[in-house]
Design a protein around this motif. Structure first.
Motif, short mmCIF file in Angstrom:
data_model
loop_
_atom_site.label_atom_id
_atom_site.label_comp_id
_atom_site.label_asym_id
_atom_site.label_seq_id
_atom_site.Cartn_x
_atom_site.Cartn_y
_atom_site.Cartn_z
N VAL A 469 52.97 33.41 37.13
CA VAL A 469 51.85 33.73 36.25
C VAL A 469 52.24 34.91 35.36
O VAL A 469 52.63 35.97 35.84
N ALA A 470 52.14 34.70 34.04
CA ALA A 470 52.48 35.72 33.05
C ALA A 470 51.21 36.17 32.33
O ALA A 470 50.26 35.39 32.19
N PRO A 471 51.17 37.40 31.84
CA PRO A 471 49.93 37.91 31.25
C PRO A 471 49.61 37.40 29.85
O PRO A 471 48.48 37.46 29.42
N THR A 472 50.60 36.92 29.11
CA THR A 472 50.36 36.46 27.74
C THR A 472 51.04 35.11 27.53
O THR A 472 51.99 34.75 28.24
N GLN A 473 50.56 34.39 26.52
CA GLN A 473 51.17 33.09 26.22
C GLN A 473 52.59 33.26 25.72
O GLN A 473 53.47 32.46 26.05
N VAL A 474 52.82 34.30 24.92
CA VAL A 474 54.17 34.53 24.41
C VAL A 474 55.15 34.69 25.56
O VAL A 474 56.23 34.09 25.58
N ALA A 561 45.38 30.67 32.81
CA ALA A 561 44.90 29.32 33.09
C ALA A 561 45.10 28.95 34.56
O ALA A 561 44.40 28.10 35.10
N ALA A 562 46.04 29.60 35.23
CA ALA A 562 46.28 29.32 36.64
C ALA A 562 45.11 29.75 37.51
O ALA A 562 45.01 29.32 38.67
N PHE A 563 44.24 30.61 36.98
CA PHE A 563 43.10 31.08 37.76
C PHE A 563 41.85 30.23 37.52
O PHE A 563 40.80 30.50 38.10
N SER A 564 41.95 29.23 36.64
CA SER A 564 40.78 28.42 36.32
C SER A 564 40.50 27.43 37.44
O SER A 564 41.36 27.10 38.26
N THR A 566 40.01 24.33 37.10
CA THR A 566 40.64 23.03 36.87
C THR A 566 42.06 22.97 37.39
O THR A 566 42.62 21.89 37.55
N PHE A 567 42.65 24.11 37.65
CA PHE A 567 44.04 24.13 38.13
C PHE A 567 44.08 23.94 39.64
O PHE A 567 43.45 24.67 40.39
N GLN A 568 44.81 22.91 40.08
CA GLN A 568 44.97 22.64 41.51
C GLN A 568 46.44 22.39 41.79
O GLN A 568 47.10 21.64 41.07
N ALA A 569 46.94 23.05 42.85
CA ALA A 569 48.32 22.84 43.27
C ALA A 569 48.30 22.71 44.79
O ALA A 569 48.38 23.70 45.52
N PRO A 570 48.17 21.50 45.29
CA PRO A 570 47.94 21.30 46.73
C PRO A 570 49.08 21.74 47.63
O PRO A 570 48.87 22.02 48.80
N HIS A 571 50.32 21.78 47.11
CA HIS A 571 51.46 22.17 47.93
C HIS A 571 52.03 23.50 47.45
O HIS A 571 53.25 23.70 47.44
N LEU A 572 51.14 24.39 47.06
CA LEU A 572 51.56 25.69 46.53
C LEU A 572 52.01 26.59 47.69
O LEU A 572 51.25 26.86 48.62
N ALA A 573 53.24 27.06 47.62
CA ALA A 573 53.78 27.91 48.69
C ALA A 573 54.10 29.32 48.20
O ALA A 573 54.17 30.24 49.01
N LEU A 574 54.31 29.51 46.89
CA LEU A 574 54.71 30.82 46.37
C LEU A 574 54.04 31.09 45.04
O LEU A 574 54.05 30.23 44.15
N VAL A 575 53.46 32.27 44.92
CA VAL A 575 52.88 32.74 43.65
C VAL A 575 53.66 33.97 43.22
O VAL A 575 53.78 34.94 43.99
N VAL A 576 54.19 33.95 42.02
CA VAL A 576 54.88 35.11 41.45
C VAL A 576 54.05 35.60 40.28
O VAL A 576 53.73 34.82 39.37
N ILE A 577 53.66 36.85 40.31
CA ILE A 577 52.84 37.42 39.24
C ILE A 577 53.67 38.45 38.50
O ILE A 577 54.11 39.45 39.07
N ASP A 578 53.91 38.20 37.22
CA ASP A 578 54.68 39.11 36.40
C ASP A 578 53.76 40.15 35.79
O ASP A 578 52.67 39.82 35.30
N GLU A 589 43.52 36.48 44.41
CA GLU A 589 42.95 35.82 45.57
C GLU A 589 42.51 34.40 45.25
O GLU A 589 42.50 33.53 46.11
N SER A 590 42.13 34.15 43.99
CA SER A 590 41.67 32.80 43.64
C SER A 590 42.77 31.77 43.82
O SER A 590 42.51 30.60 44.05
N LEU A 591 44.03 32.18 43.71
CA LEU A 591 45.13 31.24 43.89
C LEU A 591 45.26 30.80 45.34
O LEU A 591 45.86 29.76 45.63
N ASN A 592 44.71 31.57 46.27
CA ASN A 592 44.75 31.17 47.67
C ASN A 592 43.98 29.89 47.93
O ASN A 592 44.23 29.17 48.89
#
Length: 944
Positions: A469-474, A561-564, A566-578, A589-592
């Motif tokens: 997850v990145a803070p800006t679209q650029v 958008a990853a926090f919306s 509509t975003f679902q990742a059923p086999h999500l094992a790792l979240v990297v936040i830049d 926490e919403s990604l949990n």
């Protein structure tokens, strides 16, 4: 009505304008008011007779009004009120002759003059506090503080002597006097009768009470043009009275006459006094008890006694109505320790909670070992798997390294020792069945992205999904392109094998035995990398969401958008936040909730914002911390030059140098804090951008909320227009912001530079937080490609933008930025191995603190050293205090650097408490404070 810390001021304060003014300062509830701490406290005012007065030195005395007159000012509109006072009896107690002085008031408002005239009638006893001056040969006090004393009070002499021995001891008033101020009040002639129908209210019942009030230390608050420090103080004292306080906080055993004073009951013009709340109806003892019931203590009793701290209610009282400066400091230390204890308890509980959760283990070799065993079985039974032995031999599966190691081997450079160590630490974390929570801190350009990608490939190799997850679209698009190129030669099977054969080999070899580690869907040979941003077209966005929802192993690069939902990742094992400071705890926490099996993803948060080691260990106590201190080979030191904007010759040489670098095929950034020069709403009426005071983040990049110079919230447009993090606002002695020159704007500077002869024939581009996402993408592409080699932007380019040809950066208004933010911006250049320069344009006065700050960044490239200096210049409250998304911070007093020992002590005691009572069942107030802290601090670190 029972008043608590959560009671709104609107229900108590009758003056709605004051309610609005307080709201603009972020004061909405009683709790907000009591935790709106003064930034300083005045020294006690010495008692002096009029004959002892020294012009320019504050003093206080008791006197009687002898004469009063109102004079219209002919030369200009308005009135001048003059009152002659005589201090004969007060002076006698000080063994000096009595004298007279003039009290002078000016006003355009007749109503104010009439009000003062009614209070200062001839014969009225008063206590005066002010600074004397001389006018036409006579001593004069202009607009002094006046307290009127009720006539007929008795016993003032003894009380005044007690005051002299106590609070005023050592300041030249009465100390050791054997001639007390006997019968002082009775010596004054009675005041004239009040006008018919007028209800005259006196400020104090006795001279002693009035002298105590004016001589006591006075807290001074950050004020605004809408409300003064005095009115803030008056409101807070009124609230304390309503909650039960009747006398000021004094040490146990100290005589009431020795520095304590009654808190004056608020008038109905200020506070909505409830029925039965009469001043005389509550004793000091019961009032103190009532206050402690309204403000329960947060610290455990055992901790408070062990540290010899005040009760929370007593501390609030000692801060807002201090009997002495020492008492004020003692109260500040109490609440500072409370903040340390609550914050550390919160972090430790967060760590406990993480260890109790379950996560997908992502072993490096388990899947391959299962495959090896299956292939071996297949080779022994060729009839069961026709051709399996041949395919196994062809792919040489037993000798394949894991996906992560193949990625590292494919890199065109060797990892630094620091990178290798962090990669191994993360690998060990990912192999556990409870979620990793790790903070990766690294200098700009230290290779955090490579480390993060290695971690994501470990998760993908185990058959799961990873999200960056990145803070800006650029920045998200840049990550997407970089990652796609870096993994393009990799596959989940051996590189070089046919896609269908490799997939079949893995599927056949794994079988059902590894269903827990590999998705049931067909594993692709190529590693899918999916981009998901809010600015995507609908069809592309739906395709990206579908790819994530499929559960296929792969990497997803996303923005908010990853926090919306509509975003679902059923086999999500790792979240990297830049750049983790751009996202709140609630968003993380919403990604949990994105997993379908109730597991919690592993979490890796990264930041290039330098944090001193002590501060990081303190503030990120719920995370394991890794540091990357080595820079990859080929990076050259950035030359930093501080340029005074008024030095036209140096400015000209700088622009000529930039032109030469552009002609050599390089690029240059020009950074300004504002978008539009003529946007009045951004000025907040002070010359300081409205968001500058406490934007606490790159508003231009992230749209974080801003605060006006007066302390109020600015509009979203104002927030978007400001990219500067200006923590160095200066305040006058009344706590009001001091006006400074307007900040430079992107549009203004771009127009000026294009007209310079040094840049004839050079194309410029502009980039701000207001630009649409597709515009940002195109602008950055043109800049990287050289079509527009000079980019004038806000701090939207601060984080993650990587243009290797960029060799120069010019930062206007550099003296208004935080040091860590300047260090971040400086890191945008020199990423291609070329010589690079950072020019800091300043309007700071010679020898000023602003100039001293720039010297730090001028002489140092060490991010930790710069961050340490930034914390010392700014204070922890500015760096680690306010949440970015408009939320409130629970931290207002704690200083991460200076209070390191206190924080360590609080952490040790919090660990002991949680070991005995993990759920804080026996500490209800502390449990509530911990919950409030967690909710209030959506960011633990501000962008700086």
């Amino acid at each position: 009505m029972s008043i608590t810390m959560d009671t709104t001021l609107a229900s108590l304060v009758t003056n709605k304008r004051r309610v609005s003014a307080l709201k603009s300062l972020g004061i909405v509830t009683v709790g907000d008011a009591l935790t709106y701490y003064p930034f300083r406290v005045t020294e006690p005012v010495p008692l002096r007779a009029i004959r002892e007065a020294a012009p320019g030195q504050q003093m206080a005395f008791a006197a009687v009004i002898r004469d009063m007159r109102v004079v219209p000012m002919n030369a200009r509109r308005g009135y001048r009120l003059e009152a002659m006072v005589d201090d004969a009896d007060f002076a006698r107690s000080r063994r000096v002759p009595g004298s007279t002085a003039r009290l002078t008031f000016f006003s355009y408002r007749k109503s104010y003059v009439d009000w003062v005239s009614m209070r200062l009638r001839a014969g009225t006893s008063v206590v005066v506090s002010g600074m004397p001056s001389e006018y036409m040969g006579q001593l004069q006090f202009t607009h002094p503080e006046i307290l009127t004393v009720a006539p007929g009070s008795a016993g003032t002499g003894a009380g005044l002597e007690g005051y002299a021995r106590g609070a005023a001891s050592g300041n030249g008033a009465f100390a050791g006097s054997t001639d007390p101020y006997a019968s002082a009040q009775s010596a004054y002639p009675p005041a004239a009768a009040a006008p018919s129908g007028a209800a005259l209210k006196y400020d104090a019942d006795t001279v002693q009470e009035a002298l105590t009030r004016v001589c006591r230390p006075r807290p001074v608050y950050h004020a605004s043009s809408r409300i003064s420090s005095e009115h803030i103080h008056e409101t807070i004292l009124g609230l304390l009275w309503m909650m039960g306080a009747r006398t000021s906080s004094t040490p146990d055993g100290q005589l009431a006459g020795a520095g304590s004073a009654d808190i004056v009951a608020p008038t109905t013009d200020t506070i909505a006094v409830q029925n039965g709340e009469e001043k005389s109806g509550t004793t000091a003892e019961s009032g103190a008890e009532a206050l402690s019931q309204s403000i329960p203590d947060v610290l455990p009793e055992s901790v408070r006694k062990a540290k010899n701290l005040m009760h929370r209610a007593e501390a609030f009282l000692a801060i807002h109505d201090p009997a002495s400066t020492a008492r004020f400091k003692e109260a500040i230390e109490t609440l500072r320790y409370e903040e340390a204890f609550v914050s550390q308890t919160s972090l430790l509980k967060a760590r406990q909670h993480a260890h109790k959760s379950s996560a997908h283990p992502c072993p490096l070799n388990e899947a391959l070992e299962t495959a090896r065993a299956s292939v071996g079985e297949a080779a022994a039974e060729p009839s069961a798997q026709p051709g399996a032995s041949e395919r196994g031999a062809a792919t040489n599966l037993p000798d394949l390294p894991n996906l992560r190691d193949r990625f590292i081997a494919s890199l065109p450079f060797t990892l630094t020792a620091g990178q290798s160590q962090v990669v191994d630490d993360i690998a060990a974390d990912l192999e556990r069945d409870w979620p990793m929570q790790r903070l990766l801190q690294g200098e700009v350009g230290s290779g955090k992205t490579v480390v993060a990608l290695a971690a994501m490939l470990q998760a993908v190799g185990a058959g799961y999904q990873a999200v960056l997850v990145a803070p800006t679209q650029v920045l998200a698009e840049q990550h997407y392109e970089t990652i796609s190129k870096m993994v393009s030669g990799l596959a989940l099977a051996q590189p070089g094998a046919k896609e269908t054969d490799a997939a079949a080999d893995v599927e056949g070899a794994m079988g059902a035995s590894s269903a827990s580690t590999v998705s049931s869907s067909k594993v692709p040979a190529e590693i899918p990398v999916t981009l998901l941003t809010g600015g995507m077209k609908l069809a592309a966005r739906r395709k990206a969401l579908a790819a994530a929802a499929s559960g296929e192993p792969g990497i997803i690069v996303a923005t908010h958008a990853a926090f919306s939902k509509t975003f679902q990742a059923p086999h999500l094992a790792l979240v990297v936040i830049d750049e983790q400071h751009r996202f709140g705890v609630e968003q993380r926490e919403s990604l949990n909730a994105k997993t379908d099996d109730g597991t919690t993803p592993h979490l890796l948060v990264m930041t290039a914002t330098p944090i001193p080691r002590t501060a990081a260990m303190t503030w990120f106590g719920d995370l394991d911390i890794s540091w990357l201190t080595e820079l990859p080979g080929g990076r050259k030191p950035i030359r930093t030059v501080v340029v005074n904007e008024a030095d036209a010759a140096t400015m000209g040489r700088m622009f000529a140098h930039i032109r030469a670098r552009v002609d050599a095929g390089e690029r240059a950034y020009i950074v300004c804090p504002r978008i539009d020069a003529d946007d009045e709403e951004n000025e907040g009426g002070s010359g300081v951008s409205s968001a500058a005071g406490s934007a606490r983040g790159r508003a231009a990049a992230s749209g974080s909320s801003a605060r006006t110079a007066a302390g109020g919230r600015a509009t979203r447009a104002a927030a978007d227009a400001i990219g500067i993090d200006d923590p160095y606002e200066t305040f006058d002695e009344n706590g009001e912001t001091v006006a400074r020159p307007p900040l430079h704007a992107v549009a203004e500077i771009a127009d000026r530079l294009q007209k310079l002869p040094q840049f004839q024939g050079i194309r410029f581009a502009t980039l701000t937080g207001r630009d649409k996402d597709d515009v940002k993408t195109q602008v950055m592409a043109d800049f990287a490609g050289g079509e527009t080699p000079i980019l004038v932007s806000t701090t939207v380019i601060e984080v993650g933008v990587d243009v290797k040809q960029a060799s120069c950066i010019v930062i206007f208004d550099a003296d208004r930025y935080g040091l860590s933010q300047l260090h971040q911006l400086r890191g945008r250049v020199g990423r291609g191995g070329t010589n690079s320069w950072a020019f800091l344009i300043s309007r700071a006065e010679p020898g000023s603190p602003a100039e001293q700050r720039l010297e730090v960044i001028h002489h140092s490239l060490d991010g930790a050293e710069i961050a340490q200096a930034d914390l010392e210049f700014r204070g922890a409250g500015d760096v680690l205090g306010d949440a970015q998304s408009g939320g409130k911070s629970s931290l207002k007093l704690l200083r991460v650097v200076k209070d390191a020992d206190m924080i360590a002590d609080a952490r040790t005691r919090a660990e002991q408490l949680l070991a005995a009572d993990p759920e804080l069942a026996g500490e209800v107030q502390l449990a509530g404070a911990v919950l409030d802290f967690t909710r209030g601090n959506e960011t633990f670190l501000t962008s700086s």
